[in-house]
Each structure stands twice: as structure tokens, then as C-alpha cells.
Design a protein around this motif. Structure first.
Motif, mmCIF file in Angstrom:
data_model
loop_
_atom_site.group_PDB
_atom_site.id
_atom_site.type_symbol
_atom_site.label_atom_id
_atom_site.label_comp_id
_atom_site.label_asym_id
_atom_site.label_seq_id
_atom_site.Cartn_x
_atom_site.Cartn_y
_atom_site.Cartn_z
ATOM 1 N N SER A 1 0.839 -1.210 0.000
ATOM 2 C CA SER A 1 0.000 0.000 0.000
ATOM 3 C C SER A 1 0.865 1.248 0.000
ATOM 4 C CB SER A 1 -0.912 0.008 1.223
ATOM 5 O OG SER A 1 -1.740 -1.124 1.215
ATOM 6 N N GLN B 1 -7.379 0.504 -0.305
ATOM 7 C CA GLN B 1 -7.823 -0.659 0.448
ATOM 8 C C GLN B 1 -9.071 -0.210 1.232
ATOM 9 O OE1 GLN B 1 -4.389 -1.921 2.582
ATOM 10 N NE2 GLN B 1 -5.097 -3.998 2.837
ATOM 11 N N ASP C 1 -6.079 -1.561 -4.642
ATOM 12 C CA ASP C 1 -5.523 -2.210 -3.460
ATOM 13 C C ASP C 1 -6.558 -3.179 -2.896
ATOM 14 O OD1 ASP C 1 -3.941 -2.906 -1.366
ATOM 15 O OD2 ASP C 1 -3.561 -0.862 -0.670
HETATM 16 MG MG LIG Z 1 -2.118 -2.649 2.254
#
Ligand SMILES: [Mg+2]
Ligand SMILES: Nc1ncnc2c1ncn2[C@@H]1O[C@H](COP(=O)(O)OP(=O)(O)OP(=O)(O)O)[C@@H](O)[C@H]1O
Lengths: 265, 287
Positions: free
Chosen positions: B49, B92, B169
């Protein structure tokens, strides 16, 4: 930018300052604030300044943490300084166009700046050396006489514990949301006041929504563990005054007394 | 050899908090060609990330550069907002970014920021909604949707900007199998039919094996490997050493091989496995 806010952030350590009873530290902080506000002149701030520098040294909290606690209030400091500089007194020492600076204004604005800096830097030592939980425990215990007057001391301190606990979470969440909106081209850095205020909407709404969701979840979690308010609740950590608490309070009182001595000189 | 769309040079970044620093990615070098679908895998906390947030300038590196289409995005002349329209990033758990009164307006947020005409915005929103299958909820409040529906709205919000480079993500984490296949299928289409570059972070080796044309393996903030899936998943030992696994079908074939069945290739997708098995059986019938 957001990660610079230090309220409610604990700096772990095992110094004498860390070990003091939270109630002592709260009382000392109150005395310290009185110390700063009792000072009538710049010289009267001296005991306060010496006091907080000594406390920092004993606590082992690095001095750079002071600057970190001051960063968010720089605008306030500048604003106070400018306001006092221009609008106080009439013994003009410098004049240009409509700007007049007076000797009294200059002295007063230095006095105010030093006082604000000492106030913020000194009081943040309390949160650096005391975990939020200890802090509210101490506060609850100090305020407990008010229970007789039906003042909701326990509820208040529980609210504070929760609020303090969630400050870092909210900060993290804010920066996540900001990133996500920036990734969609949100422009947070340019434009006039109105445009900037509007640009905050995409950040504030998700933040509120998630804060309410969290509150609901927390309430559910507390209830499913049978939380029912303060009545009859026992503590994991009992607070006890020790000799060192009495000594530190006495030393603080001495410093406070010296302010009054300096004032009357 | 054409210019890579994404080039990362010596990228290092550390998070600072309360006087402690934590190096999240270190000395990352990477070249991604146009039109690839790059699967990014790596253990939890390996810096996936963190890495992708550098590719559209949300995080600024301590050292190193990122070139998008040859342009240094951290140089003074570069307009980061333009880069963000070109490099679409789906975070995410993106469902927390929804804020508008209706799904329609929320998807329109990106295109509006791009300064497109109302007609174009309308077109983009409808296309993006169809892309992720949320066209039925356009007039609903995003807060009345289920988690999975919110996720799809959030993804549509980035798709609506029609980015040349799309980074996601873990877009499928927590979706039901059908929703998962649909989203991943659409993402594959976005790459194959439109010729866009896609970066997909995932913990599902099966998904990566099925979709990716290249695989980037991260471990402890460093690039462990960057290669075609065949080669990455051939080295089971290495993948397992860094806490990951090869696709289940590959494991099955490893065991078959150990038991003396002769298969030369490394197998990592069910379709390919079927082909190989059928041909094996076919041989058996011939003999
Ligand atoms: Mg991550
Ligand atoms: N905001 C932050 N502040 C401090 N450290 C962070 C922050 N975000 C991530 N880290 C640290 O950086 C490292 C890399 O994190 P990152 O989120 O990039 O991992 P990841 O590969 O995406 O993991 P996951 O698969 O769990 O999503 C981790 O060790 C993490 O602890």
C-alpha cells in the motif's frame, strides 16, 4: 501535517515524573497554570519557565517534543503578538504609515508570547508523561466529591477516556480519507476561503459517518460486556499518594510562592 | 523498447510517528510497461500500500523518483492533480470515502474535479456504474448500501475518471464470490480491451495467477521479484520462504510430480491444468 498533533499522545518512560500519581500531576499542572497567570511582568514568568524546563529534563521527554506541541498553535502566537503589538499603549517608539509600535505594546506582546508558549509546552508534559487512562482516573478521583451534588463524574470521565482514546484513530482516519479524496482529484490546497471550506465537505462527511459508526459499535461492545455505569465498579489500578507526590507538590508550591515574591519586588 | 509507463528509481520511504521512524519501503526499483496487468503480492506489512501511494504522489518519498510516462511527478513543474487523473488509485477498503447524497453524485466527484462537461460527466458516471454493476442504485444514498455495494460504488468513482493507469488495493477482499469474479473480470477487461495499465494488489494467489501478465513480489519493503507469473510461481520454495503460497493448483501439480507423473511446465491456473491433464489422459488412451 495531521500526524504532528500531539494531544493525547503518551511518550513512554519510567522517569520520576512518569511515576507520579496522576492526581499529583493534575494538581501540579493547575498550580503551574496559576504560576503563569499570577505573573505580572516578564520577570514573574521566570519561575514557571525554570519549573517546566526542569520537569522536562527530569521526565526524559526529548526537548524537541516541546516544539512539536507548539507547532499547531503558531498562528495563535503570531496573532496574539501582532494584536498586542499594535493596539496597546501610547509611548510610540516606531511609526510607519498607519502602523505605530509602542514600547508598552512591545513589552506586553513579548510577555504574552512567552506566557502562551510556557502554557502549552508545560501542560503538554502532563499528557506526554501520563497515559490518557491514568489521566481520567486521576480526574475522576479528584472530582469525586462532586458526586454528592449529583454531578455525573464517572460518566464524564468515561467520556473523556473514550474521546482521548479515539483522537489518534480519528487523525489516522482523517488522513486516510484525505488521501482517498485527493486520489479522486479533490483540491484541498488552493482557492479562496469559501472554496476551501467547500472542499472540506468530502472529508468531513465520511469522517462523521465513521465516527458515529464507531460510537455505535463501541456502545454495543461495552454493553455486551455488561457495562452499566460507575455504580459499584471496582478498579484495576488503585491510586495511592506516596511520599514523592507530597514532595513534588511542596516544590511546586515553592515555585508558585516565588512568583508572588517576584511580583511584589 | 518503448518507454515504460511507470518507472520507480531507488524509492525509499519511512513513516515517522512520535520520534520513531519505520522504513516501509527501501530502495525500490521498478519498470512497468504499458498495457500490463501487474499483480502485486507480498506478506502483510510488506509495503504494498505504501508503494502504490507513491505512484500518484500521495506520499512523498524520502529519496528516489517516480516517473509516469517519463515525467518526474515529484519535480516542481509537475501538476500532481493531473497525474492523479492519469493514475487512478482505489484504496484498500475504499467504502469510507463515500460522501455525496446519491451514488450518482459520488461517482461524479472525480469527473467533476477533472472539469469535464456535464454531458461527458453523465456518460462517464453511467459507464462506470455499469462497469461495477451499481447502475440500479444511482439515485440511492451511498450510506444505505451494503458493504459490498459501497465498495463497488467507490471503485466506480475511480473508474469514472478513466485513468490510463488503474491501481487497485485489494478490491475484491470481502466480496462474495460472484461479486468478486465480476469485479476482477471487469478489471481484466479494462486492461485487455482498452490497453490500459493495471496494478492489482491481492492476497489471492489464484486471482493473481489467473489475471496478471506480470507479478511483483514484495517482501519486507523490498522488491523480491518482478517477472511473469510462470516464473514467479515456478519457485515454490522461494515464495513460501517469504510467507506467501503458490496457487493451490500449483501445489497439486507439485505433488503429482513428486509421485512420478511427468509434467514439465509449472502450472498455476485451473484452465491450463485442465489442458495439460486432458492431454496426459489423451496420451494414455493412445497407448
Ligand atoms: Mg495494504
Ligand atoms: N500511517 C502509518 N504510520 C506508520 N506506519 C505505517 C503507516 N502505514 C503503514 N505503516 C507501516 O509500514 C509498513 C508497510 O505498510 P503497508 O500498509 O504498505 O503494508 P501492506 O503491504 O499494504 O500490508 P497489507 O497487506 O496488510 O495491506 C508496515 O510495517 C506498517 O506498519
Amino acid at each position: 501535517m495531521l500526524s504532528n498533533i500531539t494531544i493525547g499522545q503518551y511518550y513512554p518512560g519510567s522517569s520520576p515524573v512518569h511515576k507520579l500519581d496522576p492526581r499529583t500531576k493534575i494538581l501540579i499542572t493547575v498550580l503551574y497554570i496559576v504560576m503563569l497567570f499570577a505573573a505580572a511582568e516578564v520577570i514573574g514568568l521566570l519561575p514557571g519557565i525554570i519549573f517546566f524546563i526542569l520537569s522536562y529534563i527530569i521526565s526524559g521527554v526529548p526537548l524537541k517534543m516541546i516544539f512539536r506541541s507548539l507547532k499547531p498553535i503558531i498562528p495563535l502566537i503570531v496573532f496574539t503578538a501582532v494584536l498586542n503589538l499594535f493596539f496597546v499603549g501610547n509611548d510610540v517608539i516606531f511609526e510607519f504609515w498607519i502602523i505605530k509600535i509602542t514600547g508598552e505594546g512591545l513589552r506586553f506582546s513579548i510577555f504574552m508570547i512567552v506566557r502562551i508558549i510556557a502554557l502549552i509546552a508545560g501542560t503538554s508534559l502532563l499528557t506526554y508523561t501520563t497515559t490518557p487512562i491514568m489521566l481520567t482516573d486521576g480526574l475522576e478521583s479528584l472530582l469525586s466529591p462532586l458526586k454528592k451534588l449529583k454531578f455525573p463524574v464517572h460518566e464524564l470521565s468515561m467520556m473523556m477516556t473514550i474521546a482521548l482514546r479515539f483522537i489518534p484513530t480519528l487523525i489516522e482516519e482523517t488522513s486516510k480519507i484525505m488521501s482517498a479524496q485527493k486520489a479522486r482529484g479533490a483540491d484541498l490546497e488552493s482557492g479562496g476561503l469559501l472554496k476551501r471550506a467547500k472542499a472540506l465537505i468530502p472529508i468531513l462527511i465520511p469522517l462523521f459517518v465513521s465516527a458515529f459508526r464507531r460510537a455505535e459499535e463501541l456502545a454495543l461492545a461495552m454493553e455486551s460486556r455488561c457495562y452499566h455505569g460507575g455504580e459499584g465498579r471496582t478498579r484495576l489500578r488503585e491510586l495511592h499518594f506516596k511520599l514523592r507526590d507530597i514532595i513534588s507538590l511542596l516544590i511546586t508550591a515553592l515555585f508558585l510562592a516565588s512568583v508572588f515574591v517576584l511580583n511584589s519586588l | 523498447m518503448s518507454l515504460p509507463v511507470i518507472e520507480v528509481k531507488d524509492l525509499t520511504f519511512s513513516y515517522n510517528s512520535l520520534g520513531t521512524t519505520h522504513t516501509a519501503i527501501e530502495n525500490v526499483n521498478l519498470k512497468i510497461e504499458k498495457g500490463e496487468l501487474v499483480g502485486i503480492i507480498g506478506h502483510t506489512g510488506s509495503g504494498k500500500s505504501t508503494l502504490i501511494q507513491h505512484l500518484n504522489g500521495l506520499l512523498k518519498p524520502n529519496s528516489g523518483t517516480v516517473l509516469i510516462d517519463g515525467e518526474d511527478i515529484f519535480s516542481k513543474e509537475c501538476d500532481l492533480r493531473k497525474i492523479r487523473f492519469k493514475v487512478g488509485l482505489v484504496f484498500q477498503y475504499p467504502e469510507y470515502q463515500l460522501f455525496e447524497e446519491t451514488v450518482y453524485n459520488d461517482i461524479a466527484f472525480g469527473p467533476k474535479n477533472m472539469g469535464l462537461s456535464p454531458d461527458e460527466i453523465d456518460k462517464r458516471v453511467k459507464e462506470a456504474a455499469a462497469f461495477t454493476g451499481v447502475e440500479d442504485y444511482l439515485n440511492k444514498s451511498p450510506f444505505d448500501l451494503s458493504g459490498g455495494q459501497k465498495r463497488r460504488v467507490a471503485i466506480a468513482g475511480v473508474i469514472a475518471m478513466d485513468p490510463e493507469i488503474l491501481i487497485l488495493d485489494e478490491p475484491a477482499a470481502g466480496l462474495d464470490p460472484k461479486g468478486r469474479d465480476k469485479i476482477l473480470g471487469q478489471i481484466k477487461k479494462y486492461q485487455r480491451e482498452k490497453g490500459n495499465t493495471v496494478l492489482l494488489v491481492s492476497h489471492s494467489m489464484e486471482d493473481i495467477a489467473k489475471l496478471a501478465t506480470k507479478v511483483l513480489v514484495m517482501a519486507d519493503g523490498k522488491v523480491e521479484a518482478y517477472d511473469i507469473p510462470e516464473k514467479i510461481f515456478a519457485d515454490t520454495e522461494r515464495i513460501e520462504k517469504i510467507g506467501l503460497a503458490v496457487p493451490q493448483i500449483t501445489e497439486v501439480f507439485e505433488i503429482l510430480k513428486k509421485n512420478g507423473i511427468e509434467i514439465k511446465e509449472s502450472i498455476f491456473s485451473v484452465e491450463y491444468a485442465k489442458k495439460v491433464l486432458l492431454s496426459l489422459i489423451g496420451e494414455g488412451e493412445d497407448a
